[in-house]
Design a protein around this motif. Structure first.
Motif, PDB file in Angstrom:
ATOM      1  N   PRO A  28       0.789  -1.384   0.103  1.00 43.23           N
ATOM      2  CA  PRO A  28       0.152  -0.005   0.129  1.00 43.23           C
ATOM      3  C   PRO A  28       0.908   1.154   0.003  1.00 43.23           C
ATOM      4  N   VAL A  29       0.496   2.097  -0.905  1.00 38.48           N
ATOM      5  CA  VAL A  29       1.230   3.377  -0.802  1.00 38.48           C
ATOM      6  C   VAL A  29      -0.005   4.821  -0.712  1.00 38.48           C
ATOM      7  N   GLN A  30       0.417   5.456   0.057  1.00 41.95           N
ATOM      8  CA  GLN A  30      -0.272   6.677   0.291  1.00 41.95           C
ATOM      9  C   GLN A  30       0.433   8.065  -0.416  1.00 41.95           C
ATOM     10  N   ILE A  31      -0.280   8.566  -1.153  1.00 43.67           N
ATOM     11  CA  ILE A  31       0.245  10.076  -1.683  1.00 43.67           C
ATOM     12  C   ILE A  31      -0.472  11.126  -1.115  1.00 43.67           C
ATOM     13  N   ASP A  32       0.357  11.731  -0.005  1.00 47.85           N
ATOM     14  CA  ASP A  32      -0.205  12.701   0.553  1.00 47.85           C
ATOM     15  C   ASP A  32      -0.765  13.924  -0.370  1.00 47.85           C
ATOM     16  N   TYR A  33      -1.950  14.592  -0.159  1.00 49.81           N
ATOM     17  CA  TYR A  33      -2.370  15.712  -0.811  1.00 49.81           C
ATOM     18  C   TYR A  33      -1.700  16.877  -1.231  1.00 49.81           C
ATOM     19  N   SER A  34      -0.709  17.296  -0.368  1.00 48.95           N
ATOM     20  CA  SER A  34       0.318  17.970  -0.333  1.00 48.95           C
ATOM     21  C   SER A  34       1.069  17.777  -1.489  1.00 48.95           C
ATOM     22  N   LEU A  35       1.462  16.526  -2.016  1.00 51.40           N
ATOM     23  CA  LEU A  35       2.123  16.124  -3.102  1.00 51.40           C
ATOM     24  C   LEU A  35       1.498  16.334  -4.494  1.00 51.40           C
ATOM     25  N   ILE A  36       0.018  16.105  -4.158  1.00 43.88           N
ATOM     26  CA  ILE A  36      -0.890  16.541  -5.590  1.00 43.88           C
ATOM     27  C   ILE A  36      -1.056  17.927  -5.734  1.00 43.88           C
ATOM     28  N   LYS A  37      -1.220  18.646  -4.621  1.00 42.53           N
ATOM     29  CA  LYS A  37      -1.156  20.317  -4.789  1.00 42.53           C
ATOM     30  C   LYS A  37      -0.001  20.550  -5.568  1.00 42.53           C
ATOM     31  N   LYS A  38       1.499  20.232  -5.090  1.00 40.46           N
ATOM     32  CA  LYS A  38       2.603  20.334  -5.585  1.00 40.46           C
ATOM     33  C   LYS A  38       2.437  20.084  -7.295  1.00 40.46           C
ATOM     34  N   ALA A  39       2.172  19.027  -7.636  1.00 40.44           N
ATOM     35  CA  ALA A  39       1.855  18.456  -9.068  1.00 40.44           C
ATOM     36  C   ALA A  39       0.973  19.587  -9.722  1.00 40.44           C
ATOM     37  N   ILE A  40       0.056  20.028  -9.181  1.00 38.48           N
ATOM     38  CA  ILE A  40      -1.118  20.854  -9.931  1.00 38.48           C
ATOM     39  C   ILE A  40      -0.512  22.308  -9.902  1.00 38.48           C
ATOM     40  N   ALA A 199      -9.315   7.834  -3.442  1.00 36.00           N
ATOM     41  CA  ALA A 199      -9.092   9.130  -2.711  1.00 36.00           C
ATOM     42  C   ALA A 199      -9.526   9.066  -1.183  1.00 36.00           C
ATOM     43  N   GLY A 200      -8.423   8.747  -0.129  1.00 41.60           N
ATOM     44  CA  GLY A 200      -8.784   8.973   1.114  1.00 41.60           C
ATOM     45  C   GLY A 200      -9.151  10.163   1.640  1.00 41.60           C
ATOM     46  N   LYS A 201      -9.089  10.180   2.956  1.00 40.79           N
ATOM     47  CA  LYS A 201      -9.334  11.452   3.528  1.00 40.79           C
ATOM     48  C   LYS A 201      -7.820  11.981   3.816  1.00 40.79           C
ATOM     49  N   ASN A 202      -6.757  11.515   3.829  1.00 41.45           N
ATOM     50  CA  ASN A 202      -5.362  12.239   3.953  1.00 41.45           C
ATOM     51  C   ASN A 202      -4.525  12.194   2.968  1.00 41.45           C
ATOM     52  N   GLY A 203      -5.045  11.182   1.715  1.00 44.66           N
ATOM     53  CA  GLY A 203      -4.073  11.387   0.510  1.00 44.66           C
ATOM     54  C   GLY A 203      -4.641  10.041  -0.495  1.00 44.66           C
ATOM     55  N   LEU A 204      -3.873  10.148  -1.505  1.00 47.91           N
ATOM     56  CA  LEU A 204      -4.481   9.106  -2.342  1.00 47.91           C
ATOM     57  C   LEU A 204      -3.961   7.590  -2.038  1.00 47.91           C
ATOM     58  N   ASN A 205      -4.679   6.657  -2.005  1.00 43.79           N
ATOM     59  CA  ASN A 205      -4.229   5.246  -1.643  1.00 43.79           C
ATOM     60  C   ASN A 205      -4.137   4.514  -2.873  1.00 43.79           C
ATOM     61  N   ILE A 206      -2.947   4.087  -3.142  1.00 44.78           N
ATOM     62  CA  ILE A 206      -2.571   3.214  -4.365  1.00 44.78           C
ATOM     63  C   ILE A 206      -2.018   1.885  -3.834  1.00 44.78           C
ATOM     64  N   LYS A 207      -1.997   0.906  -4.977  1.00 43.74           N
ATOM     65  CA  LYS A 207      -1.494  -0.513  -4.386  1.00 43.74           C
ATOM     66  C   LYS A 207      -0.293  -0.457  -5.500  1.00 43.74           C
ATOM     67  N   LEU A 208       1.000  -0.831  -4.957  1.00 44.84           N
ATOM     68  CA  LEU A 208       2.106  -1.141  -5.759  1.00 44.84           C
ATOM     69  C   LEU A 208       2.117  -2.744  -5.673  1.00 44.84           C
TER      70      LEU A 208
END
Length: 374
Positions: A28-40, A199-208
């Motif tokens: 399981p990998v969680q990408i914090d929304y702060s990282l998504i904001k940086k990408a945007i 999309a979870g509460k604190n970030g994107l949840n992805i399976k590797l």
């Protein structure tokens, strides 16, 4: 050696843990929304103070601008909130006749998705709405048209490329396998892919996810013998190279995060690893705590919050590699049955096997004749 060595070691050790699906491993990998904001921001909000001019008529009579994006999760989707400035007018006798001028908030809900190759994240819009400063929904036809034509396509065009992270782990891992394991390892690495994003509460949840080799020996391997004096010298020579690399990597981590105070913590962890690994390679009391497992368990309690801080502060998408490492290592400690086709485990025995593989790989490389390069 390269800057992904730390991720390589943890990812390699993690790769020995079996998921509930036969012959398939998942992390399981969680990408914090702060990282998504940086990408945007990096891809779209390139104007002054994180603003984006999505459209203008070249005369100053009409424009649509977004600024100050905020990202969060809500009801399984990404909720993106922007400040909006919109103006629509027409030229008349050399002057600008304003038909509509408005400032408020644009709210979009976007469903995270992976492309067909399972390596590119995108965020198609499912719903968009404009509101005034008091939170009242607006249904102005011209404003809705501008948002539909210019805002929605640009917001939906943002992508997060996960290929580099996957490729870097594979390239680094390949350096440490002896020749008789390369094909087996490469088959596993080639299957590496991302799956099941939500999309979870604190970030994107992805399976590797990646495929395990067809045959895995789950029986407990024989204990690995302590290192001989000759092997100790070989290990010390190899470790000196890694020590220099890791010291440099630690400096880079603290510089990435612009948090120089982290360097002291990371250097202390590196210092502790030297003594823990040295103790693990030697013979020790089997009834006492395993020094290698104790080191990893204790260190992770210190390292996890450090890497979380680094991931949030690192510029651009550099935080992705730290987020992946955090999630992967957390999953590792939740798994009880550890087995692998490469005979590795987080223990003194596992360290001895890994060290012997790495030393053998170095010796094979050094014994090869130089290749002619025209």
């Amino acid at each position: 050696m390269n800057k992904y060595f730390i991720i390589t070691v943890f990812s390699f050790l993690l790769g020995i843990s079996r998921s509930g699906i036969a012959d398939q491993l998942s992390v399981p990998v969680q990408i914090d929304y702060s990282l998504i904001k940086k990408a945007i921001i990096a891809q779209l909000y390139t104007g002054k103070e994180h603003s984006a001019e999505l459209w203008n008529d070249r005369y100053g009579c009409s424009y649509l601008k977004l600024s100050n994006p905020n990202v969060e999760g809500q009801n399984g989707q990404i909720r993106l909130v922007n400040e909006v400035q919109a103006k629509f007018g027409t030229g008349m006798g050399g002057d600008c006749l304003t038909i509509l001028e408005w400032a408020g908030v644009l709210e979009t809900f976007q469903q995270p998705a992976l492309d067909s190759n399972r390596s590119i994240l995108s965020f198609p819009i499912t719903r968009a709405g404009a509101y005034d400063r008091q939170g009242r929904h607006l249904a102005i036809d011209k404003l809705q048209e501008l948002i539909k034509r210019f805002a929605e396509p640009r917001l939906a065009s943002v992508k997060v490329d996960l290929n580099e992270s996957r490729r870097s782990i594979g390239q680094t891992l390949a350096q440490f396998f002896p020749k008789n394991k390369v094909m087996q390892a490469q088959d596993m690495l080639n299957s590496l892919r991302f799956d099941e994003v939500n999309a979870g509460k604190n970030g994107l949840n992805i399976k590797l996810v990646f495929d395990a080799p067809a045959k895995i020996n789950t029986a407990n391997p024989k204990p690995a013998a302590p290192f001989s004096e000759t092997e100790q010298k070989q290990w010390q020579a190899a470790w000196q190279q890694w020590d220099v690399f890791l010291s440099t990597a630690i400096k880079q981590v603290s510089d990435d995060a612009e948090l120089p105070e982290l360097r002291e913590t990371l250097l202390q962890i590196l210092k502790d690893s030297r003594s823990a690994f040295q103790a693990g390679l030697k013979e020790h009391d089997p009834d006492s705590a395993d020094p290698v497992r104790a080191f990893f368990t204790h260190t992770w309690q210190r390292l996890s919050p450090v890497l979380s801080a680094v991931a949030k502060e690192a510029p651009g998408m550099q935080g992705l590699r730290y987020i992946t490492l955090i999630a992967a290592t957390d999953a590792l400690y939740e798994l009880e049955n550890i087995s692998a086709p490469f005979g590795l485990e987080i223990s003194s025995d596992g360290l001895r096997r890994l060290a012997r593989l790495l030393i053998a790989g170095q010796q094979q490389t050094q014994s090869e004749p130089p290749h002619y390069k025209p």
